[in-house]
Design a protein around this motif. Structure first.
Motif, PDB file in Angstrom:
ATOM      1  N   LYS A 100      29.062  36.536  39.579  1.00 51.72           N
ATOM      2  CA  LYS A 100      29.826  37.697  40.076  1.00 51.72           C
ATOM      3  C   LYS A 100      30.752  37.267  41.211  1.00 51.72           C
ATOM      4  CE  LYS A 100      29.021  42.303  39.131  1.00 51.72           C
ATOM      5  NZ  LYS A 100      27.771  42.951  38.757  1.00 51.72           N
ATOM      6  N   GLU A 101      30.218  36.473  42.133  1.00 48.49           N
ATOM      7  CA  GLU A 101      30.985  35.979  43.274  1.00 48.49           C
ATOM      8  C   GLU A 101      32.157  35.125  42.793  1.00 48.49           C
ATOM      9  OE1 GLU A 101      30.248  35.311  47.238  1.00 48.49           O
ATOM     10  OE2 GLU A 101      30.485  37.363  46.543  1.00 48.49           O
ATOM     11  N   GLN A 102      31.853  34.220  41.859  1.00 50.78           N
ATOM     12  CA  GLN A 102      32.889  33.333  41.310  1.00 50.78           C
ATOM     13  C   GLN A 102      34.029  34.150  40.734  1.00 50.78           C
ATOM     14  OE1 GLN A 102      33.008  29.813  40.661  1.00 50.78           O
ATOM     15  NE2 GLN A 102      30.965  29.109  40.175  1.00 50.78           N
ATOM     16  N   GLU A 103      33.645  35.187  39.977  1.00 52.37           N
ATOM     17  CA  GLU A 103      34.662  36.032  39.332  1.00 52.37           C
ATOM     18  C   GLU A 103      35.505  36.751  40.381  1.00 52.37           C
ATOM     19  OE1 GLU A 103      32.471  38.424  36.574  1.00 52.37           O
ATOM     20  OE2 GLU A 103      32.289  36.776  35.140  1.00 52.37           O
ATOM     21  N   LYS A 104      34.859  37.181  41.455  1.00 56.59           N
ATOM     22  CA  LYS A 104      35.572  37.882  42.528  1.00 56.59           C
ATOM     23  C   LYS A 104      36.634  36.951  43.141  1.00 56.59           C
ATOM     24  CE  LYS A 104      34.233  38.530  46.847  1.00 56.59           C
ATOM     25  NZ  LYS A 104      33.235  38.705  47.907  1.00 56.59           N
ATOM     26  N   PHE A 105      36.248  35.684  43.383  1.00 58.53           N
ATOM     27  CA  PHE A 105      37.191  34.727  43.968  1.00 58.53           C
ATOM     28  C   PHE A 105      38.306  34.373  42.980  1.00 58.53           C
ATOM     29  CE2 PHE A 105      33.823  34.042  47.082  1.00 58.53           C
ATOM     30  CZ  PHE A 105      34.583  34.117  48.240  1.00 58.53           C
ATOM     31  N   GLU A 106      37.921  34.237  41.719  1.00 57.76           N
ATOM     32  CA  GLU A 106      38.937  33.918  40.705  1.00 57.76           C
ATOM     33  C   GLU A 106      39.986  35.021  40.634  1.00 57.76           C
ATOM     34  OE1 GLU A 106      36.988  32.906  37.012  1.00 57.76           O
ATOM     35  OE2 GLU A 106      36.057  31.176  37.985  1.00 57.76           O
ATOM     36  N   LEU A 107      39.535  36.273  40.723  1.00 55.42           N
ATOM     37  CA  LEU A 107      40.466  37.400  40.664  1.00 55.42           C
ATOM     38  C   LEU A 107      41.360  37.413  41.911  1.00 55.42           C
ATOM     39  CD1 LEU A 107      41.266  39.939  39.045  1.00 55.42           C
ATOM     40  CD2 LEU A 107      39.714  41.234  40.515  1.00 55.42           C
ATOM     41  N   ILE A 109      42.234  34.867  43.753  1.00 56.19           N
ATOM     42  CA  ILE A 109      43.168  33.741  43.676  1.00 56.19           C
ATOM     43  C   ILE A 109      44.244  33.999  42.609  1.00 56.19           C
ATOM     44  CG2 ILE A 109      43.359  31.288  43.064  1.00 56.19           C
ATOM     45  CD1 ILE A 109      40.418  31.002  44.122  1.00 56.19           C
ATOM     46  N   SER A 110      43.797  34.430  41.422  1.00 55.25           N
ATOM     47  CA  SER A 110      44.776  34.563  40.334  1.00 55.25           C
ATOM     48  C   SER A 110      45.743  35.707  40.615  1.00 55.25           C
ATOM     49  CB  SER A 110      44.090  34.730  38.977  1.00 55.25           C
ATOM     50  OG  SER A 110      43.341  35.916  38.966  1.00 55.25           O
ATOM     51  N   SER A 111      45.276  36.807  41.204  1.00 55.53           N
ATOM     52  CA  SER A 111      46.224  37.889  41.460  1.00 55.53           C
ATOM     53  C   SER A 111      47.195  37.492  42.572  1.00 55.53           C
ATOM     54  CB  SER A 111      45.533  39.229  41.740  1.00 55.53           C
ATOM     55  OG  SER A 111      44.572  39.063  42.715  1.00 55.53           O
ATOM     56  N   TYR A 112      46.718  36.720  43.541  1.00 51.84           N
ATOM     57  CA  TYR A 112      47.662  36.220  44.560  1.00 51.84           C
ATOM     58  C   TYR A 112      48.737  35.347  43.885  1.00 51.84           C
ATOM     59  CZ  TYR A 112      49.802  33.324  48.066  1.00 51.84           C
ATOM     60  OH  TYR A 112      50.762  32.668  48.810  1.00 51.84           O
ATOM     61  N   ILE A 113      48.305  34.405  43.072  1.00 51.25           N
ATOM     62  CA  ILE A 113      49.255  33.463  42.462  1.00 51.25           C
ATOM     63  C   ILE A 113      50.244  34.180  41.529  1.00 51.25           C
ATOM     64  CG2 ILE A 113      49.441  31.489  40.863  1.00 51.25           C
ATOM     65  CD1 ILE A 113      46.809  30.448  42.081  1.00 51.25           C
ATOM     66  N   LEU A 114      49.751  35.141  40.767  1.00 43.74           N
ATOM     67  CA  LEU A 114      50.623  35.802  39.786  1.00 43.74           C
ATOM     68  C   LEU A 114      51.511  36.872  40.416  1.00 43.74           C
ATOM     69  CD1 LEU A 114      48.120  36.194  36.799  1.00 43.74           C
ATOM     70  CD2 LEU A 114      49.913  34.471  37.062  1.00 43.74           C
ATOM     71  N   GLN A 115      51.041  37.480  41.493  1.00 45.91           N
ATOM     72  CA  GLN A 115      51.770  38.644  42.019  1.00 45.91           C
ATOM     73  C   GLN A 115      52.525  38.415  43.316  1.00 45.91           C
ATOM     74  OE1 GLN A 115      49.022  41.979  42.214  1.00 45.91           O
ATOM     75  NE2 GLN A 115      48.134  41.356  40.271  1.00 45.91           N
ATOM     76  N   ARG A 116      52.220  37.374  44.022  1.00 49.06           N
ATOM     77  CA  ARG A 116      52.821  37.189  45.348  1.00 49.06           C
ATOM     78  C   ARG A 116      54.263  36.701  45.211  1.00 49.06           C
ATOM     79  NH1 ARG A 116      52.938  39.080  50.426  1.00 49.06           N
ATOM     80  NH2 ARG A 116      53.313  37.429  51.954  1.00 49.06           N
TER      81      ARG A 116
END
Ligand code: GTP
Ligand code: MG
Length: 215
Positions: A100-107, A109-116
């Motif tokens: 669960k924690e891993q998924e939280k961090f992945e989300l 990171i990925s939303s920062y990279i895709l949306q920033r």
């Protein structure tokens, strides 16, 4: 690019909480413990700026550092003096985190990279001592699929002999060339000795100049 001032600005749990100024932004990502926070400190010449730890999983938020804050009431004219951001991200692939924690961090990171939108370039850090890791190669692939501009920074160069250093980098690039027609730019660094500092800052300067010219 020179760093005159570097200061911690804000930590965000989500990309929509990040600062809104349209400054060029350079972010650091990679496996937990690869040396992202240490590299930011090395670039800024301030070992207290970003929090580092010998235990993986130290950075848990999106941390913005403001470089070269504009003096009150003055708008700098030269591009080299304009403010920009360095961003320290949490690492990926820390096995001791629960699923669960891993998924939280992945989300995060990925939303920062895709949306920033401000993210001008992503530096992906790779420990120069290690064989190419599946998780990093898959991450490169994901960046490619999403058209994210990135460069590689090899870290911890002080931990291998000079001879081995060149060999390891060459080997890594060879493995990458099986995946990529054109290799990404790369820089070899050590936060311990300061190796590669000028190269990273010059590269950031070049990229900033390129993006501000095309604006
Ligand atoms: P997370 O925040 O947990 O994702 O890790 P990180 O990637 O930010 O790593 P951090 O900068 O905290 O460094 C992890 C450990 O590696 C620390 O013990 C650092 O002192 C060490 N380290 C980082 N860079 C170097 C380097 O260039 N040389 C050496 N010898 N040690 C380094
Ligand atoms: Mg960190």
């Amino acid at each position: 690019m020179t760093i005159k001032t570097a200061e911690y600005l804000i930590s965000s749990a989500r990309v929509d909480q990040c600062p809104s100024e349209p400054y060029p932004e350079y972010a650091f990502i990679g496996r937990s413990n690869v040396g992202k926070s240490s590299l930011i400190n090395m670039l800024a010449n301030n070992n207290k700026l970003a929090k580092t730890s010998s235990m993986p999983g130290k950075t848990i938020l999106i941390n913005h550092f403001l470089i070269n804050r504009a003096p009150e009431g003055k708008i700098p004219s030269a591009a080299a003096q304009k403010p920009w951001y360095l961003v320290d991200l949490p690492g990926y692939g820390y096995a001791k985190r629960g699923k669960k924690e891993q998924e939280k961090f992945e989300l995060m990171i990925s939303s920062y990279i895709l949306q920033r939108k401000q993210m001008t370039l992503l530096f992906v850090l790779i420990d120069v001592r290690l064989e190419p890791q599946k998780i990093d190669l898959e991450f490169f692939e994901w960046l490619g699929e999403n058209g994210i501009p990135f460069a590689i920074i090899f870290t911890k160069a002080d931990k291998v002999s000079k001879g081995k250093l060149g060999g390891n980098v060459k080997h890594y690039l060879k493995v990458l060339s099986q995946q990529w027609e054109e290799l990404p730019p790369y820089i070899v660094t050590s936060s311990e000795t300061g190796m590669g500092r000028e190269n990273v800052l010059n590269y950031i300067g070049e990229v900033t100049e390129m993006v501000t010219k095309t604006e």
